[in-house]
Design a protein around this motif. Structure first.
Motif, PDB file in Angstrom:
ATOM      1  N   ALA A   1      -3.340   6.342  -0.476  1.00  0.00           N
ATOM      2  CA  ALA A   1      -4.197   5.949  -1.592  1.00  0.00           C
ATOM      3  C   ALA A   1      -4.683   7.163  -2.367  1.00  0.00           C
ATOM      4  CB  ALA A   1      -5.401   5.150  -1.083  1.00  0.00           C
TER       5      ALA A   1
ATOM      6  N   GLN B   1       0.816  -1.222   0.000  1.00  0.00           N
ATOM      7  CA  GLN B   1       0.000   0.000   0.000  1.00  0.00           C
ATOM      8  C   GLN B   1       0.847   1.270   0.000  1.00  0.00           C
ATOM      9  OE1 GLN B   1      -1.200  -2.670   1.869  1.00  0.00           O
ATOM     10  NE2 GLN B   1      -3.289  -2.931   1.137  1.00  0.00           N
TER      11      GLN B   1
ATOM     12  N   TRP C   1      -8.283  -1.575  -4.170  1.00  0.00           N
ATOM     13  CA  TRP C   1      -7.577  -1.425  -2.893  1.00  0.00           C
ATOM     14  C   TRP C   1      -8.057  -2.442  -1.870  1.00  0.00           C
ATOM     15  CZ3 TRP C   1      -3.465   1.486  -1.279  1.00  0.00           C
ATOM     16  CH2 TRP C   1      -2.978   2.430  -2.185  1.00  0.00           C
TER      17      TRP C   1
END
Length: 280
Positions: A268, A22, A194
């Motif tokens: 993100a 991530q 995600w």
């Protein structure tokens, strides 16, 4: 930090249900700014994350009751992985340890045990044990009453040995609550990708184990807190409480505080801005 970026390495520690991957977009942005970085996988996370046996089967058998394979992971195990990475990168002139969310516990314990390996510690809307020793102590505080996501937890964490969620849930309402809690500024179509990378189990030890810090060790490390202004998982009231209580307990190196717009997961929604803030 900017003047010394070519001699700086950022060690990135993920939060609950996440992994090293991530951080990828943030790492690309850091590299573009001239800084090295390495992202850590805490035990049982990333590609090593075990899944409940029925997680990918029709009907999801046992998802609410099957004990987690991560139930025996300890806070010491998690801190040891961070410490190993810190030792490997100590050849850099400046080592900046960055923790997100629940990763604040393992990162703090690692810094407490070896403060000579850390030149600055950065908390990205992360648990700071400076005032209260367990992440659960802050999650259950009145200042956290507005937090979303309580309905996401499955089963009994004590029986499971983990805080379990269902990132692959077929229930649109559950998925939207997961997005609104952690990724509300990530469009729903992008969030599907995600969420597919999230792990279902967070070892219970990470939020439940006390992390005891001292002024002589953790308290001497310069520290930064990056507040997330529209955070739905850890609202600003609880972020500010952690900052204030840590500064009150260990006032010699008070937090430098910066505020980012948006959700709990800026890696993100705005990785370039996150990287630029990290190198300030």
């Amino acid at each position: 930090m900017k003047h010394d970026l070519h001699h700086t390495v950022f060690v990135l520690v993920h939060g609950a249900w996440h992994g090293s991957w991530q951080w990828a977009a943030t790492q690309r942005a850091l590299a573009g700014l001239g800084a090295a970085s390495v992202a850590v996988d805490l035990p049982g996370h990333g590609f090593d994350a075990p899944l409940p046996s029925g997680y990918l089967l029709p009907g999801r058998p046992g998802l609410l009751t099957e004990r987690s394979q991560l139930a025996d992971v300890t806070m010491d195990d998690c801190a040891a992985v961070v410490l190993d990475t810190l030792r490997r990168v100590r050849r850099y002139r400046r080592v900046v340890l960055v923790a997100h969310s629940a990763g604040g516990g393992p990162a703090s314990l690692a810094a407490e045990r070896a403060p000579e390996l850390v030149d600055r510690i950065v908390y990205l809307s992360a648990f700071v044990p400076g005032g209260r020793p367990r992440f659960f102590d802050y999650i259950s505080a009145p200042e956290n009453a507005a937090a979303r996501g309580r309905s996401l937890n499955l089963g009994d964490p004590q029986a499971l040995g983990a805080v379990r969620i269902d990132p692959l849930s077929p229930d649109p309402a559950y998925v939207e609550e997961l997005r609104q809690t952690h990724y509300q500024d990530t469009p729903a179509d992008r969030f599907d990708r995600w969420r597919s990378a999230l792990s279902p189990d967070l070892p219970l030890a990470i939020p439940a184990t006390p992390v005891l810090l001292t002024a002589a060790r953790w308290g001497r490390i310069p520290r930064t807190f990056l507040r997330c202004a529209e955070d739905q998982a850890l609202p600003t009231a609880i972020q500010d409480l952690m900052i204030a209580e840590a500064d009150r307990s260990m006032p010699d190196e008070p937090f430098t505080v910066h505020t980012l717009p948006g959700s709990h997961t800026p890696f993100a929604a705005r990785p370039q801005q996150l990287a630029e803030t990290l190198v300030r």
